[in-house]
Design a protein around this motif. Structure first.
Motif, PDB file in Angstrom:
ATOM      1  N   LYS A  89      -2.573   3.730  -1.925  1.00 53.70           N
ATOM      2  CA  LYS A  89      -1.661   4.606  -1.193  1.00 53.70           C
ATOM      3  C   LYS A  89      -0.260   4.635  -1.784  1.00 53.70           C
ATOM      4  O   LYS A  89       0.516   5.557  -1.508  1.00 53.70           O
ATOM      5  CB  LYS A  89      -1.606   4.172   0.276  1.00 53.70           C
ATOM      6  CG  LYS A  89      -2.901   4.460   1.025  1.00 53.70           C
ATOM      7  CD  LYS A  89      -2.900   3.866   2.425  1.00 53.70           C
ATOM      8  CE  LYS A  89      -4.224   4.117   3.131  1.00 53.70           C
ATOM      9  NZ  LYS A  89      -4.281   3.487   4.481  1.00 53.70           N
ATOM     10  N   LYS A  90       0.072   3.653  -2.610  1.00 52.84           N
ATOM     11  CA  LYS A  90       1.370   3.639  -3.286  1.00 52.84           C
ATOM     12  C   LYS A  90       1.310   4.317  -4.655  1.00 52.84           C
ATOM     13  O   LYS A  90       2.340   4.476  -5.313  1.00 52.84           O
ATOM     14  CB  LYS A  90       1.853   2.196  -3.439  1.00 52.84           C
ATOM     15  CG  LYS A  90       2.118   1.503  -2.110  1.00 52.84           C
ATOM     16  CD  LYS A  90       2.490   0.039  -2.311  1.00 52.84           C
ATOM     17  CE  LYS A  90       2.679  -0.677  -0.966  1.00 52.84           C
ATOM     18  NZ  LYS A  90       2.988  -2.120  -1.150  1.00 52.84           N
ATOM     19  N   ASN A  91       0.096   4.713  -5.066  1.00 55.18           N
ATOM     20  CA  ASN A  91      -0.080   5.373  -6.359  1.00 55.18           C
ATOM     21  C   ASN A  91       0.478   6.796  -6.288  1.00 55.18           C
ATOM     22  O   ASN A  91       0.202   7.536  -5.340  1.00 55.18           O
ATOM     23  CB  ASN A  91      -1.564   5.390  -6.723  1.00 55.18           C
ATOM     24  CG  ASN A  91      -1.841   6.049  -8.044  1.00 55.18           C
ATOM     25  OD1 ASN A  91      -1.962   7.261  -8.125  1.00 55.18           O
ATOM     26  ND2 ASN A  91      -1.945   5.259  -9.093  1.00 55.18           N
ATOM     27  N   SER A  92       1.221   7.200  -7.282  1.00 55.82           N
ATOM     28  CA  SER A  92       1.895   8.507  -7.255  1.00 55.82           C
ATOM     29  C   SER A  92       0.899   9.665  -7.241  1.00 55.82           C
ATOM     30  O   SER A  92       1.150  10.696  -6.592  1.00 55.82           O
ATOM     31  CB  SER A  92       2.836   8.638  -8.459  1.00 55.82           C
ATOM     32  OG  SER A  92       2.116   8.507  -9.686  1.00 55.82           O
ATOM     33  N   GLU A 117      -1.099  -2.151 -11.087  1.00 55.36           N
ATOM     34  CA  GLU A 117      -1.959  -1.884  -9.934  1.00 55.36           C
ATOM     35  C   GLU A 117      -3.316  -2.564 -10.078  1.00 55.36           C
ATOM     36  O   GLU A 117      -3.845  -3.133  -9.114  1.00 55.36           O
ATOM     37  CB  GLU A 117      -2.130  -0.372  -9.755  1.00 55.36           C
ATOM     38  CG  GLU A 117      -0.858   0.337  -9.303  1.00 55.36           C
ATOM     39  CD  GLU A 117      -0.962   1.841  -9.391  1.00 55.36           C
ATOM     40  OE1 GLU A 117      -0.263   2.530  -8.618  1.00 55.36           O
ATOM     41  OE2 GLU A 117      -1.719   2.340 -10.259  1.00 55.36           O
ATOM     42  N   GLN A 139      -0.478   9.949  -3.732  1.00 53.67           N
ATOM     43  CA  GLN A 139       0.537  10.466  -2.821  1.00 53.67           C
ATOM     44  C   GLN A 139       0.733  11.974  -2.954  1.00 53.67           C
ATOM     45  O   GLN A 139       1.204  12.623  -2.020  1.00 53.67           O
ATOM     46  CB  GLN A 139       1.868   9.749  -3.057  1.00 53.67           C
ATOM     47  CG  GLN A 139       1.860   8.291  -2.622  1.00 53.67           C
ATOM     48  CD  GLN A 139       3.175   7.585  -2.896  1.00 53.67           C
ATOM     49  OE1 GLN A 139       4.018   8.058  -3.666  1.00 53.67           O
ATOM     50  NE2 GLN A 139       3.362   6.421  -2.286  1.00 53.67           N
ATOM     51  N   ASP A 161      -4.206  -0.293   0.133  1.00 56.71           N
ATOM     52  CA  ASP A 161      -2.748  -0.415   0.145  1.00 56.71           C
ATOM     53  C   ASP A 161      -2.176  -0.143  -1.238  1.00 56.71           C
ATOM     54  O   ASP A 161      -1.124   0.496  -1.378  1.00 56.71           O
ATOM     55  CB  ASP A 161      -2.334  -1.817   0.610  1.00 56.71           C
ATOM     56  CG  ASP A 161      -2.480  -2.001   2.116  1.00 56.71           C
ATOM     57  OD1 ASP A 161      -2.592  -0.983   2.832  1.00 56.71           O
ATOM     58  OD2 ASP A 161      -2.500  -3.164   2.571  1.00 56.71           O
TER      59      ASP A 161
END
Length: 278
Positions: free
Chosen positions: A262-265, A192, A268, A259
């Protein structure tokens, strides 16, 4: 700043600041001023207008005629021009080193079959196909492991109430109803961080930006971004109303960072936004 630049072959491009201060970073003048729409610039590891080179690759891949200039600057600030032309299914590259005081001072032309973009977590390469004299056009490194230190603090949104601080390992989310969620010991994965660093390099973040915080609409989003790279730093402040080239570039950078976030666990797992700013 340690830079390895070759004239006849393009070596890996990195971005590293040594023991200098922010004043040692590139300034927005001379070779560092804004590129025109058909020129891509590589300035000591930073990139301007990379989308134009990507479009050229797409046009070649689809068989559409196109031409673009890639200008690379030596550590002394001398330009080396790479003029790429695709016409009748043939790619021609003309390389001009006559402005390089320490170069061979000549213009050479090569004919190639095509060009490919190869992207990994740590670098992006532009490879010339069947071009033995110049097989590699450009390599952009975005590997944080090659830097002694990299961190950033981004405050964003209405009132800048959201924050990502990798230096203090803090994540703050505004639920927009008067409530906030704070995460301590927050960390991005190496993948990331490399993705975020890539977008910073693509935005030429080391260059000085002409930005404005003014905005004539309410509510509006505003941004503060601090970046620490080795012994150097950069500070930026602007609003979503800044529609200058620099403003749009920096706002695009924020969107790309978000972006990744927002994909980081961990992100989320946080509560959803519950309200809406009036």
């Amino acid at each position: 700043m340690i830079v390895f630049i070759s004239i006849m072959s393009v070596l890996t491009v990195g971005c590293g600041l040594g023991k200098g201060t922010a004043g040692d970073l590139p300034n927005n003048h001379g070779p560092n001023k804004q590129s025109d729409n058909n020129e891509v610039k590589e300035i000591h590891g930073m990139i301007e207008n990379i989308d134009r080179l990507n479009l050229f690759v797409e046009n070649v891949d689809s068989g559409k005629d196109d031409e673009v200039r890639l200008t690379r600057y030596t550590i002394e600030g001398d330009p080396i021009f790479h003029d790429l032309t695709y016409h009748d299914a043939k790619l021609t590259i003309k390389m001009d080193t006559t402005k390089d005081k320490f170069g061979q001072g000549e213009v050479t032309t090569n004919v190639c079959k095509g060009i490919q973009k190869q992207e990994s977590d740590t670098e992006t390469k532009y490879i010339l196909e069947e071009c033995p004299n110049l097989p590699e056009l450009l390599t952009i490194s975005h590997d944080v492991d090659k830097e002694d230190y990299f961190a950033f603090d981004l405050k964003y949104g209405i009132g800048k109430k959201n924050e990502i601080d990798t230096k203090k390992q803090v994540l703050k989310k505004d639920l927009q109803n008067g409530e906030f969620v704070d995460v301590s010991d927050f960390q991005f994965s190496k993948k990331e961080l490399n993705a975020i660093y890539k977008w910073m390099v693509y935005s030429n973040y080391l260059n000085e930006k002409k930005l404005t915080k003014e905005c004539n609409q309410k509510p509006y989003e505003s941004y503060v971004l601090d970046v620490w790279i080795n012994s150097g730093s950069r500070h930026f402040e602007w609003s979503e109303c800044d529609k200058s080239d620099d403003g749009k570039e920096m706002t695009k950078l924020v969107h790309n960072i978000l972006d990744v976030l927002k994909k980081n666990s961990i992100y989320q797992s946080l509560p959803k936004v519950k309200g809406d700013h009036e």
